[in-house]
Design an enzyme around this catalytic site. Structure first.
Site, PDB file in Angstrom:
ATOM      1  N   HIS A  83       0.819  -1.216   0.000  1.00 27.17           N
ATOM      2  CA  HIS A  83       0.000   0.000   0.000  1.00 27.17           C
ATOM      3  C   HIS A  83       0.853   1.266   0.000  1.00 27.17           C
ATOM      4  O   HIS A  83       0.373   2.330  -0.375  1.00 27.17           O
ATOM      5  CB  HIS A  83      -1.019  -0.022   1.148  1.00 27.17           C
ATOM      6  CG  HIS A  83      -0.468   0.210   2.521  1.00 27.17           C
ATOM      7  ND1 HIS A  83      -0.200  -0.813   3.402  1.00 27.17           N
ATOM      8  CD2 HIS A  83      -0.164   1.351   3.188  1.00 27.17           C
ATOM      9  CE1 HIS A  83       0.227  -0.318   4.548  1.00 27.17           C
ATOM     10  NE2 HIS A  83       0.270   0.999   4.443  1.00 27.17           N
ATOM     11  N   ASP A 220       1.205  -7.833   2.265  1.00 28.59           N
ATOM     12  CA  ASP A 220       1.327  -6.398   2.011  1.00 28.59           C
ATOM     13  C   ASP A 220       2.798  -5.995   1.848  1.00 28.59           C
ATOM     14  O   ASP A 220       3.423  -5.471   2.766  1.00 28.59           O
ATOM     15  CB  ASP A 220       0.689  -5.628   3.169  1.00 28.59           C
ATOM     16  CG  ASP A 220       0.403  -4.176   2.829  1.00 28.59           C
ATOM     17  OD1 ASP A 220       0.938  -3.697   1.814  1.00 28.59           O
ATOM     18  OD2 ASP A 220      -0.344  -3.527   3.571  1.00 28.59           O
ATOM     19  N   SER A 640       3.997   2.165   8.379  1.00 25.86           N
ATOM     20  CA  SER A 640       3.758   1.188   7.323  1.00 25.86           C
ATOM     21  C   SER A 640       5.058   0.926   6.568  1.00 25.86           C
ATOM     22  O   SER A 640       5.708   1.860   6.104  1.00 25.86           O
ATOM     23  CB  SER A 640       2.696   1.699   6.355  1.00 25.86           C
ATOM     24  OG  SER A 640       1.437   1.743   6.963  1.00 25.86           O
TER      25      SER A 640
END
Length: 705
Positions: A83, A220, A640
């Site tokens: 992402h 991810d 992240s």
């Protein structure tokens, strides 16, 4: 003072009861924190974190100013989250070559894809410059002059380091609510290329259904590579002649796995937390920011998803925008739920009462820190902040016309001969590949109606009268009129802004009236924000002084931080959550893909993950292929892509999310419930190997058969 001694003892007990809380700066990591890390399983020296030439922090990067990443090979490979690379992947995608849907693997260096505007930064050094700024008179200056002084010192320090190395620059950030300032030296590489990405079905598996939830099975991750000047091995703008960067240090990938209770550490760039924020500030966040944000985004996203599901071309254009919007929509909903269910405001009020009592006993900041004034300031601006949130969520970056209309009214650079003002003009580049007219127009019409329903008439732009009088209250007709008649939306049109035609342009007038409301709201708040900031600064200072025998970390501000803890689950509605997910759990969800679109995958994915034997990717303890895992590391947005290290400093995964109970962590960390969700490095490598056939990358990582 006996009461104070008892209070400090209670606070110390609380601190060690929540020992894994903290986003610690590395250059001045408290010895007590390091000792606790060692006690919990960290097996490296203090200097191995920051000070040594081969320090772990040297492999960690700021990924493009909004995420984190880690260098994992001697040829500059970088792992980050899927992402985090989402927009880069989307920009390279077309209906014919849909890398979002089909994934991508560059089999050679020549096939690796450049990404304009993206970069990675390495933190080289950090130091406290508070005393230096104070000697220059920081505390006696207004907010505007303080900012100018900080910028000036930042430039002086940048000039100084560039005399040693021209590729370095310095940034000065406020810490502890402005009670301290640290200067950080960075080296930035701007040639960053996409190397590998799995299909969106896996990189975003579970979609919004599973976002902020546990259990998770999302793979991810994405792989990029840093390119450098071939002569210096240093930063360089993109060039076909650049070569893969050769770092002095990179993170070693571990295939050894982990067990419950094992040490785990993240390093990365957490974006923003507000744990020193007063109870009054938290109430404002809940009612005037989170609630309206969630309301408006819910309305907007309903329109977006309808158009995206109807057309693949539209989906590619808006995938990234929708993901960003929906992520913080769900975050706001979850945070507000946690604020109320945990009783965070009441907890803060009780703490502030103890702090007020301590202030009365000691006289610290007497005449400066005033709790009653702080409450009054927040109450005065509550309605303005709520209206401003509705304004921002309605008009800022929601559709192309509004974006253009606001740009021409907020100092957009003019083109043409500067010596002939009447010939100056605005011109928008053709970016039609980035947006869809039908979606854009419906979003704007729906948001205009929604805005009117939720804000005071005093904050309605003047064009609402036009909507009523000229269009009979029909928002769709008004929006169609704007798109059809405004030069803002005419491809290649030059907007000569010293002409009557420009001044009467309906899109230009729309933007002017939108901005008029913004300026009204800002003016109404006056200096309240500065007064609140000063009181919050004093509040933080009082907390630090009252608890001066305890180590403290500053709120996150997108500078590098260390967080540590253990592998482990939490109580999930009366039953253990487990600390990892296995391949069988994702297959079970894939089997429900016909009923849940977020669980739909390509047949090959189900086939691969239904294997009887996962070979070297099988965990030696559980006998399973583990996909995602939980730690109680302290993270937030910006983390992240942060590497998760084991006690030896080896890479075991990437942080990519938190659980639902972690959504209040930006203001209150709850070690019992808050968890960091990581994707297992072995799941990543399995997908690179078995799906991507990325043999050259597996070899580059030093993975042995």
């Amino acid at each position: 003072m006996k009461k104070l001694t008892l209070l400090i003892s209670a606070l110390m007990a609380t601190m060690f009861g929540h020992a894994d809380e903290g986003m610690w700066t590395l250059y001045n990591l408290p010895e007590a924190v390091y000792d606790k890390m060692v006690e919990e399983g960290f097996d490296k020296s203090y200097n191995s974190l920051y000070h040594d030439k081969s320090a772990i922090k040297n492999a960690v990067v700021n990924f493009s100013g909004f995420c984190s990443g880690v260098v994992v090979s001697p040829n500059g490979l970088v792992f980050t989250n899927h992402h985090c690379g989402f927009e880069a992947i989307r920009k390279h995608s077309t209906v014919e070559n849909d890398y979002m849907r089909n994934g991508f693997y560059a089999k050679t260096y020549e096939e690796e894809l450049p990404n304009e505007g993206m970069f990675v930064s390495f933190m080289k050094d950090q130091t406290d410059v508070t005393a230096r700024l104070q000697r220059l008179g920081l505390d006696s200056k207004s907010d505007v002059l303080q900012a100018a002084l900080i910028d000036s010192l930042q430039q002086v320090m940048t000039d100084s380091v560039r005399r040693i190395d021209s590729t370095l620059h310095v940034e000065i950030n406020a810490f502890y609510e402005g009670n301290s300032y640290y200067a950080t030296t960075y080296q930035e590489f701007r040639d960053l290329r996409l190397v590998f990405t799995i299909p969106k079905s896996m990189g975003k598996f579970g979609g919004e259904t599973d976002n902020w939830m546990w259990p998770r099975q999302t793979c991810d991750f994405a792989v990029f590579r840093i390119y450098a000047n071939p002569k210096t091995n240093g930063p360089a703008e993109y060039s076909k002649d650049n070569v893969p960067y050769r770092p002095e240090h990179w993170a070693k990938v571990s295939m050894d796995g982990y067990e419950e209770g094992d040490f785990a550490m993240t390093m990365g760039y957490p974006g923003s937390t507000n744990r020193y924020l007063s109870s009054f500030g938290i109430k404002e966040m809940r009612d005037a920011q989170n609630a309206p944000l969630a309301q408006v985004r819910g309305v907007k996203q309903e329109v977006m998803v309808k158009h995206m599901r109807a057309d693949n071309g539209v989906r590619i254009k808006y995938d990234s925008k929708y993901a960003q919007s929906s992520n913080y929509w769900k975050n706001a909903l979850g945070m507000n739920k946690c604020i109320d269910s945990i009783g965070i405001i009441t907890q803060k009020q009780e703490y502030e009462q103890r702090l007020r009592q301590w202030q009365e006993e000691t006289g610290f900041l007497k005449g400066q820190l005033d709790f009653d004034k702080l409450q009054s300031f927040y109450e005065k601006r509550a309605d303005y902040v709520k209206a401003l949130t509705y304004w921002s969520e309605t008009f800022r970056r929601t559709n192309e016309l509004t974006s253009r209309a606001m740009r021409v009214n907020t100092g957009m650079e003019a083109l043409g001969d500067k010596n002939k003002p009447k010939k100056m003009y605005h011109l928008f580049a053709d970016n039609s590949e980035e947006w869809d007219a039908a979606l854009d127009k419906e979003v704007l019409a729906v948001l205009l109606k929604n805005y009117r329903e939720h804000v005071s008439p005093a904050y309605l732009p003047a064009f609402y009268k036009t909507i009523d009088k000229k269009f009979g209250g029909n928002y769709t007709k008004y929006v169609d009129y704007l798109y059809a008649k405004s030069l803002l939306m005419k491809p290649g049109a030059k907007l000569y802004f010293n002409t009557s035609k420009y001044k009467k342009d309906p899109g230009v007038l729309f933007g002017q009236q939108v901005m008029d409301v913004y300026y009204t709201l800002k003016e109404s708040m006056g200096g309240i924000a500065d007064s609140i900031a000063l009181q919050e600064k004093h509040l933080c200072a009082a907390k630090l002084r009252m608890e001066e025998d305890m180590p403290h970390y500053s709120d996150a501000n997108f500078t590098m931080r260390l967080s540590y803890g253990q592998i482990g689950g939490f109580d999930l509605g009366g039953k253990p959550s487990g600390y990892y997910t296995g391949a069988e759990s994702i297959v079970e969800k894939m089997n429900r893909g016909d009923k849940q679109v977020d669980y739909q995958v390509e047949p090959i994915m189900k086939e691969l993950l239904s294997a009887k034997d996962f070979g070297r990717y099988t965990d030696s303890t559980t006998g399973k292929m583990q996909l995602c895992f939980l730690t109680n590391n302290d993270i937030t947005g910006g983390n992240s892509g942060s590497p998760i290290f084991n006690g030896n400093g080896d890479l075991i995964g990437l942080a990519f999310d938190g659980n639902w109970d972690s959504l209040s962590s930006d203001i209150n960390f709850d070690a019992r419930l808050a968890r960091c969700i990581g994707v297992d490095i072995r799941f990543m490598l399995f997908m690179m190997d078995k799906w991507g056939k990325a043999d050259r990358l597996i070899k580059e990582l030093g993975i042995e058969d």
